[in-house]
Write a protein that holds these residues in place. Structure first.
Motif, short mmCIF file in Angstrom:
data_model
loop_
_atom_site.label_atom_id
_atom_site.label_comp_id
_atom_site.label_asym_id
_atom_site.label_seq_id
_atom_site.Cartn_x
_atom_site.Cartn_y
_atom_site.Cartn_z
N THR A 9 0.85 -1.19 0.00
CA THR A 9 0.00 0.00 0.00
C THR A 9 0.88 1.24 0.00
O THR A 9 1.82 1.32 0.80
CB THR A 9 -0.89 0.04 1.27
N ASP A 17 -2.21 5.32 4.39
CA ASP A 17 -3.26 6.17 3.83
C ASP A 17 -4.50 5.30 3.65
O ASP A 17 -4.52 4.41 2.79
CB ASP A 17 -2.79 6.73 2.50
N PRO A 18 -5.55 5.52 4.46
CA PRO A 18 -6.74 4.67 4.37
C PRO A 18 -7.37 4.64 2.98
O PRO A 18 -7.85 3.60 2.54
CB PRO A 18 -7.71 5.28 5.39
N ARG A 19 -7.34 5.76 2.29
CA ARG A 19 -7.92 5.80 0.93
C ARG A 19 -7.10 4.94 -0.02
O ARG A 19 -7.66 4.19 -0.83
CB ARG A 19 -7.98 7.25 0.44
N GLU A 21 -5.30 2.40 0.80
CA GLU A 21 -5.55 1.01 1.20
C GLU A 21 -6.86 0.50 0.59
O GLU A 21 -6.92 -0.59 0.04
CB GLU A 21 -5.59 0.92 2.72
N GLN A 22 -7.90 1.32 0.67
CA GLN A 22 -9.20 0.94 0.09
C GLN A 22 -9.10 0.78 -1.42
O GLN A 22 -9.66 -0.16 -2.00
CB GLN A 22 -10.25 1.98 0.43
N THR A 54 0.40 -3.26 5.46
CA THR A 54 0.61 -2.56 4.20
C THR A 54 0.96 -3.54 3.08
O THR A 54 1.02 -3.14 1.92
CB THR A 54 1.75 -1.52 4.30
#
Length: 113
Positions: A9, A17-19, A21-22, A54
């Protein structure tokens, strides 16, 4: 043939970064769906490392190397799968399946470099 592609990731300055990752998760699941529809596909899956969140993996199994290469070279492969490979770790990913009573290819590198 077995293909193991590990991807990381993208990190931001503040960590995961959650975005991102999504987006990577969705992209890998979409890639698996595309590959499942290709001739020669046997099975596959997407996973995330339990010790390093990650690190992701896309595993697929194919009847032969030609089927795998044709799937990646397809329109869908070029448009939706190859862009994900920017996150792939730079390591060999294609393996022969070792089963009792089968011959293995010669033990020599397939590429130069």
């Amino acid at each position: 043939m077995l293909v193991v592609t590990r991807l990381r990731t993208p990190a931001s300055s503040s960590g995961i970064d959650p975005r991102a990752e999504q987006d990577l998760r969705a992209g890998l699941l979409r890639a698996l769906g595309i590959l499942e529809a290709k001739p020669g596909f046997v099975t596959g899956g997407v996973g995330r490392n339990v010790d390093d969140p990650t690190l992701w993996v896309l595993t697929t199994r194919w009847e032969n190397v030609g089927s795998y290469r044709r799937a990646l070279g397809s329109y869908e492969g070029k448009m939706h799968i190859q862009p994900l490979m920017v996150h792939a770790l730079d390591e060999p990913s294609a393996y022969e399946v070792v089963e009792e009573g089968t011959d293995l290819n010669e033990a020599q590198p397939r590429s130069i470099g």
